[in-house]
Design a protein around this motif. Sequence first.
Motif, PDB file in Angstrom:
ATOM      1  N   ILE A   1      -0.475 -22.142   2.061  1.00 24.52           N
ATOM      2  CA  ILE A   1       0.105 -21.140   2.950  1.00 24.52           C
ATOM      3  C   ILE A   1      -0.993 -20.166   3.359  1.00 24.52           C
ATOM      4  CG2 ILE A   1       2.408 -21.265   1.889  1.00 24.52           C
ATOM      5  CD1 ILE A   1       1.750 -18.472   0.642  1.00 24.52           C
ATOM      6  N   ASP A   2      -0.746 -19.389   4.383  1.00 20.11           N
ATOM      7  CA  ASP A   2      -1.635 -18.299   4.770  1.00 20.11           C
ATOM      8  C   ASP A   2      -1.490 -17.188   3.719  1.00 20.11           C
ATOM      9  OD1 ASP A   2      -2.822 -16.033   5.868  1.00 20.11           O
ATOM     10  OD2 ASP A   2      -1.982 -16.351   7.874  1.00 20.11           O
TER      11      ASP A   2
ATOM     12  N   TYR B   1       2.239  -9.528   3.130  1.00 21.51           N
ATOM     13  CA  TYR B   1       3.356  -9.134   3.987  1.00 21.51           C
ATOM     14  C   TYR B   1       4.647  -9.039   3.170  1.00 21.51           C
ATOM     15  CZ  TYR B   1       6.861  -9.298   7.698  1.00 21.51           C
ATOM     16  OH  TYR B   1       7.927  -9.024   8.515  1.00 21.51           O
TER      17      TYR B   1
ATOM     18  N   ILE C   1       0.621 -13.956   3.984  1.00 19.36           N
ATOM     19  CA  ILE C   1       2.073 -13.941   3.772  1.00 19.36           C
ATOM     20  C   ILE C   1       2.413 -13.209   2.476  1.00 19.36           C
ATOM     21  CG2 ILE C   1       4.082 -15.405   3.276  1.00 19.36           C
ATOM     22  CD1 ILE C   1       2.818 -17.523   5.133  1.00 19.36           C
TER      23      ILE C   1
END
Length: 393
Positions: free
Chosen positions: A241-242, A248, A245
């Motif tokens: 995943i990025d 965030y 994230i």
Amino acid sequence: MKIVIINSGSSSIKYQLIDMPSGEGICSGMIDRIGLETSNLTYVTDHVKLEEILPIPTHKIGLEKIAKLLMDEAVGVIKSTSEIEAVGHRVVHGGSTFSNTVIINKEVKEKIKQLFDLAPLHNPANLEGINVAEEIFENAQQVAVFDTAFHQTIPVVAHKYALPNYLLTEKKIRVYGFHGTSHKYVSEKALAHLENNSKIITIHLGNGCSMTAIKDGKSIDHSLGFAPSNGLIMGTRSGDIDQSIVFYMVNTLGYTLDSVNSLLLKESGMLGLTGFSDLRDIEANAELGNVDCQLALAMNAYRIKKYIGSYAAVLNGLDAIVFTAGIGENSSYIRKLVCTDMDYFGIKLDESKNEIRSREAREINTADSKTKILVIPTNEEIEIANQVYELLY
């Protein structure tokens, strides 16, 4: 010499009783879906095959059940635990401490425990297997074989992260790689089958999934990294995943770091996409028209394809891809999704061969496929037994 092999995974226990150095399997079996009411138990000898569905809530209860079967008056294969001279344990993460097979003592167990944070779904289960085995097979040598060992040949250009240098030199943050016992075993089988070819990609697909680029028998890149959580989409783990994230979710959505960690490891992957963590359930529901399951399977295969392309570049060519482990060996559906529209890489699947189920290594490619497609059943237990025997003798 009788060696019990315990491969205590995140949701399963594989076990074998092996006579060494002959490599003859005396007994084998598996418990999967641990933690569910419908856990599956198998126990197989030359004369007996038992299959049972029952609730097995923990690894400890599962291991105790296995021990009772081994010594059962009706179906057991040993009369006493004193017949067992060694117990070989698969341990997922050896960190920077363990690069070789070792005899287990108090210090080794403490170091395995210190690595819990790096493999939270595995090392605790591995240590639980060790502790229970010490109680049951109290006279046997307990030996640990580490999944990370095979990947010690990954060059620095591939194992170093683009972080400040001191995080590698002082804190040992790097790509370690996992499922090394399986990748080593099937790659050696593949190279023997291929004879002169040397550029292969091994694809280990189970509840945990990983891929390895192997050149001349050595691991040169691998999809899992510092901990067994990135890379491919897995049963409950998100894979790649990025990383933004995470920030965030914490800074904007109000998650705690612990809750994000738990979500990524235990609530994501195929479970998060479909509500099911077992691929058999997902495939069955996809066939019934479940759109979420259909999309999740497509996403799973797409991620594998991306890694095939990446590793073909790293290897500067490709002689074969190898499917292994529970899903890789048994899911013709996933293999078909992965191998479709891969003509550029010389990958052409023979659909009739793909549907054949066998415990033997086999080719499932067409006759004119430039790249071989192999299905090779992994046998981490035999590989562990070989390493245990070499260490003790």
